[in-house]
Write a protein that holds these residues in place. Structure first.
Motif, PDB file in Angstrom:
ATOM      1  N   PRO A   1       0.798  -1.243   0.000  1.00  0.00           N
ATOM      2  CA  PRO A   1       0.000   0.000   0.000  1.00  0.00           C
ATOM      3  C   PRO A   1       0.822   1.281   0.000  1.00  0.00           C
ATOM      4  CG  PRO A   1      -0.165  -1.153   2.111  1.00  0.00           C
ATOM      5  CD  PRO A   1       0.490  -2.099   1.155  1.00  0.00           C
ATOM      6  N   GLU A   2       2.119   1.203   0.329  1.00  0.00           N
ATOM      7  CA  GLU A   2       2.959   2.393   0.241  1.00  0.00           C
ATOM      8  C   GLU A   2       3.391   2.666  -1.203  1.00  0.00           C
ATOM      9  OE1 GLU A   2       6.206   1.915   2.953  1.00  0.00           O
ATOM     10  OE2 GLU A   2       5.056   2.737   4.628  1.00  0.00           O
ATOM     11  N   ILE A   3       3.151   1.695  -2.081  1.00  0.00           N
ATOM     12  CA  ILE A   3       3.487   1.858  -3.499  1.00  0.00           C
ATOM     13  C   ILE A   3       2.215   1.986  -4.334  1.00  0.00           C
ATOM     14  CG2 ILE A   3       4.563   0.760  -5.507  1.00  0.00           C
ATOM     15  CD1 ILE A   3       6.581  -0.496  -3.582  1.00  0.00           C
ATOM     16  N   TYR A   4       1.303   1.031  -4.164  1.00  0.00           N
ATOM     17  CA  TYR A   4       0.012   1.085  -4.850  1.00  0.00           C
ATOM     18  C   TYR A   4      -1.094   1.256  -3.813  1.00  0.00           C
ATOM     19  CZ  TYR A   4       1.896  -0.288  -9.385  1.00  0.00           C
ATOM     20  OH  TYR A   4       2.578  -0.310 -10.578  1.00  0.00           O
ATOM     21  N   PRO A   5      -1.898   2.302  -3.916  1.00  0.00           N
ATOM     22  CA  PRO A   5      -2.979   2.511  -2.951  1.00  0.00           C
ATOM     23  C   PRO A   5      -4.016   1.393  -3.043  1.00  0.00           C
ATOM     24  CG  PRO A   5      -3.172   4.043  -4.791  1.00  0.00           C
ATOM     25  CD  PRO A   5      -1.846   3.354  -4.946  1.00  0.00           C
ATOM     26  N   PRO A   6      -4.784   1.185  -1.974  1.00  0.00           N
ATOM     27  CA  PRO A   6      -5.754   0.081  -1.937  1.00  0.00           C
ATOM     28  C   PRO A   6      -6.722   0.051  -3.112  1.00  0.00           C
ATOM     29  CG  PRO A   6      -5.506   1.039   0.235  1.00  0.00           C
ATOM     30  CD  PRO A   6      -4.729   1.920  -0.704  1.00  0.00           C
ATOM     31  N   GLU A   7      -7.135   1.228  -3.607  1.00  0.00           N
ATOM     32  CA  GLU A   7      -8.100   1.251  -4.712  1.00  0.00           C
ATOM     33  C   GLU A   7      -7.504   0.704  -6.008  1.00  0.00           C
ATOM     34  OE1 GLU A   7      -6.656   5.597  -4.140  1.00  0.00           O
ATOM     35  OE2 GLU A   7      -7.155   3.855  -2.900  1.00  0.00           O
ATOM     36  N   ILE A   8      -6.174   0.676  -6.113  1.00  0.00           N
ATOM     37  CA  ILE A   8      -5.504   0.046  -7.253  1.00  0.00           C
ATOM     38  C   ILE A   8      -5.087  -1.373  -6.895  1.00  0.00           C
ATOM     39  CG2 ILE A   8      -3.460   0.089  -8.754  1.00  0.00           C
ATOM     40  CD1 ILE A   8      -3.470   3.104  -8.598  1.00  0.00           C
ATOM     41  N   LEU A   9      -4.600  -1.548  -5.680  1.00  0.00           N
ATOM     42  CA  LEU A   9      -3.997  -2.815  -5.258  1.00  0.00           C
ATOM     43  C   LEU A   9      -4.954  -3.991  -5.386  1.00  0.00           C
ATOM     44  CD1 LEU A   9      -1.249  -3.702  -4.249  1.00  0.00           C
ATOM     45  CD2 LEU A   9      -2.041  -3.332  -1.906  1.00  0.00           C
ATOM     46  N   ARG A  10      -6.219  -3.786  -5.062  1.00  0.00           N
ATOM     47  CA  ARG A  10      -7.158  -4.914  -5.115  1.00  0.00           C
ATOM     48  C   ARG A  10      -7.378  -5.401  -6.545  1.00  0.00           C
ATOM     49  NH1 ARG A  10     -13.326  -2.828  -4.207  1.00  0.00           N
ATOM     50  NH2 ARG A  10     -13.214  -0.838  -5.308  1.00  0.00           N
ATOM     51  N   TYR A  11      -7.389  -4.478  -7.504  1.00  0.00           N
ATOM     52  CA  TYR A  11      -7.551  -4.880  -8.906  1.00  0.00           C
ATOM     53  C   TYR A  11      -6.238  -5.411  -9.477  1.00  0.00           C
ATOM     54  CZ  TYR A  11     -11.932  -2.276  -8.596  1.00  0.00           C
ATOM     55  OH  TYR A  11     -13.175  -1.828  -8.224  1.00  0.00           O
ATOM     56  N   LEU A  12      -5.125  -4.841  -9.040  1.00  0.00           N
ATOM     57  CA  LEU A  12      -3.817  -5.280  -9.515  1.00  0.00           C
ATOM     58  C   LEU A  12      -3.528  -6.710  -9.069  1.00  0.00           C
ATOM     59  CD1 LEU A  12      -1.141  -4.707 -10.913  1.00  0.00           C
ATOM     60  CD2 LEU A  12      -0.351  -3.577  -8.819  1.00  0.00           C
ATOM     61  N   ALA A  13      -3.838  -7.020  -7.815  1.00  0.00           N
ATOM     62  CA  ALA A  13      -3.609  -8.373  -7.301  1.00  0.00           C
ATOM     63  C   ALA A  13      -4.431  -9.398  -8.079  1.00  0.00           C
ATOM     64  CB  ALA A  13      -3.958  -8.425  -5.816  1.00  0.00           C
TER      65      ALA A  13
END
Length: 203
Positions: A108-120
């Motif tokens: 989350p320090e690199i990709y915020p949660p709103e991106i991280l969930r879709y990126l994962a």
């Protein structure tokens, strides 16, 4: 002629917390990295030059989250070439390496949660382009189109828009694609819902 720049300062292009591992990857895998003007058909590419060296190019219009993902995507091509030689461009070898290289950045320090969930979710079976994943593509752009433009899904049904100097009428949506009619030829085309277009008002 396309203007090209060598990349010297990563802080101008990627999230701050990602810099140490990106520098490690660049130093470990020998290639030339260049920033180039926007290309409509791709965000980046990897190639072997006539002199035998390797080159990665990245578009200069990408935001830090897009830039980082594109850079690691292309480094994965380079590592795949190093390990396997000729392999399918986005085959199982590349997918495994891409997934492995992205792990340190899923934070989350690199990709915020709103991106991280879709990126994962995307990285479970990554495709050739992040644009193929409508939700991730939109999140990476910060849910905002360029100034003066709208995403085609924001154009009301029946309204008009301009894309590549051609006027279209917006039609019905089919999952992540939207049927649009060229008003000159009356031919229908399917647009990805996240394509950025210029709204046009016709009486």
């Amino acid at each position: 002629m396309r203007r090209e720049n060598h990349l010297n300062n990563f802080s101008d292009y990627i999230p701050q917390k990602a810099i140490p591992f990106v520098e490690f990857l660049v130093e470990k895998h020998l290639f030339e990295l260049k920033i180039v003007n926007e290309r409509a058909t791709k965000h980046g590419d990897f190639r072997k030059l006539p002199n035998g060296k390797f080159q990665i190019t990245i578009n200069n219009n990408l935001n830090p989250h897009q830039f980082l993902l594109t850079l690691v995507h292309e480094i994965a091509h380079h590592v795949t070439h190093e390990k396997f030689g000729r392999a399918q461009p986005h085959g199982k070898e590349w997918k495994t390496i891409f997934q492995h290289l992205m792990l340190p950045f899923l934070h989350p320090e690199i990709y915020p949660p709103e991106i991280l969930r879709y990126l994962a979710k995307y990285l479970k079976n990554p495709k050739a382009s992040t644009d193929a994943d409508a939700k991730l593509s939109l999140a990476l752009r910060g849910y905002e189109a360029e100034s003066g433009k709208l995403f085609v899904f924001n154009i009301p049904n029946g309204d008009f828009f301009e894309f590549k100097s051609t006027i279209y009428k917006r039609g019905n949506q089919r999952r992540t694609r939207i049927e649009c009619q060229n008003i000159k030829t009356h031919r229908n085309y399917l647009f990805h819902q996240n394509v950025e277009v210029i709204p046009v008002f016709i009486k």
